[in-house]
Design a protein around this motif. Sequence first.
Motif, PDB file in Angstrom:
ATOM      1  N   ALA A   1      31.822  39.133  41.364  1.00 53.01           N
ATOM      2  CA  ALA A   1      31.287  39.379  40.030  1.00 53.01           C
ATOM      3  C   ALA A   1      29.783  39.635  40.093  1.00 53.01           C
ATOM      4  O   ALA A   1      29.254  40.520  39.411  1.00 53.01           O
ATOM      5  N   ALA A   2      29.093  38.871  40.926  1.00 54.68           N
ATOM      6  CA  ALA A   2      27.649  39.074  41.080  1.00 54.68           C
ATOM      7  C   ALA A   2      27.353  40.438  41.691  1.00 54.68           C
ATOM      8  O   ALA A   2      26.370  41.091  41.340  1.00 54.68           O
TER       9      ALA A   2
ATOM     10  N   GLU B   1      23.434  38.663  38.517  1.00 58.21           N
ATOM     11  CA  GLU B   1      23.486  37.209  38.365  1.00 58.21           C
ATOM     12  C   GLU B   1      23.976  36.760  36.996  1.00 58.21           C
ATOM     13  O   GLU B   1      24.297  35.604  36.792  1.00 58.21           O
ATOM     14  N   ASP B   2      24.022  37.681  36.021  1.00 61.14           N
ATOM     15  CA  ASP B   2      24.460  37.310  34.666  1.00 61.14           C
ATOM     16  C   ASP B   2      25.643  38.182  34.250  1.00 61.14           C
ATOM     17  O   ASP B   2      25.500  39.096  33.419  1.00 61.14           O
ATOM     18  N   PRO B   3      26.813  37.942  34.825  1.00 59.05           N
ATOM     19  CA  PRO B   3      27.977  38.768  34.475  1.00 59.05           C
ATOM     20  C   PRO B   3      28.389  38.537  33.032  1.00 59.05           C
ATOM     21  O   PRO B   3      28.108  37.489  32.454  1.00 59.05           O
ATOM     22  N   PRO B   4      29.056  39.511  32.427  1.00 56.90           N
ATOM     23  CA  PRO B   4      29.499  39.345  31.034  1.00 56.90           C
ATOM     24  C   PRO B   4      30.610  38.308  30.931  1.00 56.90           C
ATOM     25  O   PRO B   4      31.228  37.916  31.932  1.00 56.90           O
TER      26      PRO B   4
ATOM     27  N   ALA C   1      38.285  38.941  33.729  1.00 60.54           N
ATOM     28  CA  ALA C   1      39.377  39.868  33.421  1.00 60.54           C
ATOM     29  C   ALA C   1      39.087  41.260  33.963  1.00 60.54           C
ATOM     30  O   ALA C   1      39.976  41.929  34.522  1.00 60.54           O
ATOM     31  N   ALA C   2      37.833  41.702  33.814  1.00 58.12           N
ATOM     32  CA  ALA C   2      37.479  43.031  34.311  1.00 58.12           C
ATOM     33  C   ALA C   2      37.610  43.098  35.822  1.00 58.12           C
ATOM     34  O   ALA C   2      38.084  44.113  36.376  1.00 58.12           O
TER      35      ALA C   2
ATOM     36  N   SER D   1      43.045  45.545  40.833  1.00 56.04           N
ATOM     37  CA  SER D   1      44.336  46.234  40.717  1.00 56.04           C
ATOM     38  C   SER D   1      44.164  47.720  40.988  1.00 56.04           C
ATOM     39  O   SER D   1      44.991  48.342  41.695  1.00 56.04           O
ATOM     40  N   GLN D   2      43.093  48.339  40.454  1.00 58.23           N
ATOM     41  CA  GLN D   2      42.854  49.761  40.704  1.00 58.23           C
ATOM     42  C   GLN D   2      42.649  50.026  42.196  1.00 58.23           C
ATOM     43  O   GLN D   2      43.213  50.966  42.770  1.00 58.23           O
TER      44      GLN D   2
END
Length: 997
Positions: free
Chosen positions: A47-48, A53-56, A61-62, A68-69
């Motif tokens: 995610a980072a 450092e500040d993921p949504p 989920a994203a 998956s893609q």
Amino acid sequence: MRFGLLGPLTVHDAGGRPLSVPTPKSRALLAALLLEPNRLVSRERLAAALWGEDPPATAAAALSNYVSQLRRTLSAVDAERLVSVPTGYRLLVHAGEVDTEEFTLLLAEAKAAQSRQDWMSVSRLTRAAEQLWRGAPLADAPVSETLRPQITHYEQARVQAREWHFAAELRLGRHHEIVPELSRWTARYPLHEVFSAQLILALFRSGRQAEALLAFERVRHELAEELGTDPGRALRDLHQSLLVDDPALQWTGPAVAATVPAVAAENGRQAAAVHAATGHPAGASGGGASVDRPSAGGASVGRASGGRASGDADVPDEAAAPRTVRAWPAPSQLPADVPDFTGRADEVRTLVELLTPRPDDRGPRMAVVTGMSGVGKTALAVHTARILRDRFPGGQMFADLHGFGLGTRQDPHDLLGRFLSDLSDTPAGPGLPIPGDTDGRAALLRTCLTDRGVLMVLDNARDVEQVLPLLPGSAGCSVLITSRNALPDLPVGARLPLEPLGEGDQRAMLSAFCGADRVLAEAGDATRILAACAGLPLALRIVGAKARVRPSWPLRTIAEQLEAGDGRLRALSAGSLSVHTSFASSYRMLRDSRDRHERDAARAFRLLSLWRGEGLSLDASAALLDLPARRTAEVLGLLGDVHLLQNPEPGRYRFHDLVGEYAAERSAAEESGPARRTALLRLLTWYTVATEAASATIAPGMPAGPRFEEGPAGRAPRFHDAAGALAWFVRELPDLRDAVQAAALSPRPDLAWRLALNLFGYATTYWWTGVWDTCLRSALATAKAHDDHEGQAWVLFRLGVAHRMAHRHDASLACLLECLPHFEASGDLECRAGVYSNLSRAYSGTHRPRQALDHARKAIDLFRRSGSERSEAPLLSGLATAHRAAGELREAEAVYRRVLAMCRELGYLTNIAIALEDLGDTLRARGRRDEALDALTEALALRRQVGDAGGSTDTLVAIGRTHAHFGEAAAAQACFDEAEELGGKDPLPPRPAPRTG
């Protein structure tokens, strides 16, 4: 499959057909996995990599969608490539499938070939490594800064490979062929001295001496323009050799080889400098000349004494003959001492004792001086080091590590090179280069310092990583480190936290700057200046500088400048000295950091300045910052480590006066108005909830005011007993007073009177301090200003109680009668009962027993009709007091016994003690000595149990009065004396004189 990272991200199947990874985030995900092939990569790290450092909030989920893609893309060739595990993902990669792996293997082979002096293989392998590059790594993958260090690693390795390649080509005599490519690389890296030296040598050997000299002038100009510095000593040596047409620079074929002076990455100009250009020391067999790996200090590591270059094994005898290494002076690098250094005598004495070597030492001596910006760490370190200078025959080494403030932060790799070159022109041995890796340099430095007796001063360190490689390893050496950071993980013998100067040292310092006669003659204005400088030596030094350049100015003028509005920080500036700039360097280091935790600390720094009180507890800070307590402790600890926040006692935090002013400036500039107001309101709301909980713990069943339903869930502190709650009140009292004032100016002025009411629990013990009265009067003014009728009524009610506690019965009556109509109209029977009960006590105090009894009975009737589940003990106590005022002692005793039983059932120790005192005094009046003394003695024990020194004083007076009543003068006097002594020891304001009659 084949993956390419050294350029735009590419994926090919086994047949060489490209596979499309269509979305930018999918490419960034694949890049993050490929940079750690066959290893588990956590979801948090991925995610980072995608969002920083500040993921949504939707990152989890994203991320699953992007996985998956990517899995669908890879499964077209191999369904098992992307493996899910509970905590993250692993991308399976086989040998030879990733270009970064192939690149790394080629470099490893090239390094091995260097050690064999197989220059043909070095050239071939580094050329193959370069051919893998197709452009900037991951040029089309939008990776975050999280992956930047790994990408930078490969970019620096590429530069290293180019150095090795050109060095091998020079060894092989291919100087003509490499000039065009070297020209491109020097154009790309104009400050890279290794490439410049290799180009200069290649041009010289190609018969292009004029162009070689122009190449030197170009790099000299670039360094001067960009960095304001000259080329390193080794590059200057090469230039000198060109000017005299030194034959040692010529390539003479495989039989004779010469070594070109090393090129330096001096003082951090070339932090990414890598291995020696040849990869081998001179004196080994091989062909062609070489440019050796530079020392970071700029010393030539390819030259021995006598001015000639050392040669390979086949060099002529006169060049290869042993020669004497010239003596190298002991370093003496300490800056000049501060001429007017003042104070710090204890600290100097401590450091001298800590750093003086002793015969039984088993390792180096080390001390760390820490403290806030401007507190005088460097001045103290230099002053102490100069005192110690003669105790270190091996010399004194000094380096400003630029951990904070202006200037490029020193890289320990480069600094090691400088230190080694400062100790010897051939620290690794004649003809041997300084190691190219940091660990090797650190080991060599420890070797060079063994038995040498060197004092090392490392000033302005940022963190432990910057310091550790520089430390000596043997006894006889000492290291003095200064830092704004506490460096908690540094294995050091002693730490000396440096605090602002005391008043005596401040005045002595100002006298040293301005003249003792001047300070004495203008003593009042000097005191104003000292108050404005808040003990900070930097601030005092700035004042001294102003006073010196403007000797006609009276100190009054400087004091007025410092006291003018909000301009104190700006006024504390003179030339290059600036308190504001000094603080800013510490703050910006956190604010602009890539580390989220450090950015959180910068936000905390801004928000904490909203509180102008004497400090904040951990829980209060957590409420202000809207963070969990544990996270708050980490953030505040980080601020404390860099001395932007003081931690005078466990769990308590505050700003130094000047730092707090700077923090407030940053808050106003960088936090929006709504954000500041919301944060302050969080704190005031927390104080309201906390005081309500503390008061309820001290006085259960006796609500201080209307219930506050809006507090933050889970934020209220928990108190185990009344003693703990009372101690909390005493500790927080200064901030609670400030909170009442702050609430009056906030969007919720009602919090001012709610906070004031909640001090009831504190006032049951410490009514005599007057604090409750003051807060209530302030809250009443606020309620009137906002036309808050409920607030006015409640505050008048509690002011009536406060006046009664202080035996101001007429004032109590006035307040209670004024608030009564509000409660009559409200229909709140329980509140009306409380007002009537207190009116009863006020009437008793003004010797109107019939009215006292009437109001006491009315109060009990109203309370019972209200259906309240709370205890009626307080109201019964008022009835008993009315009976006693009316001379009905038997009835008073009976009711007091009922009250005592109820209080024992509630477990409220203070009220039990009060009931016992009332009962004991009634028994005294009835002539029952022993029973009276038993009750009063138990009351005294309870007062002492809860730590109520003031209540203990009152009870001792009651016991003395009882002894006196029964003619026991000596015992009575002993009690009165003890009461007087105990009252004098109370840390709070003086109590009223005990009533002994």
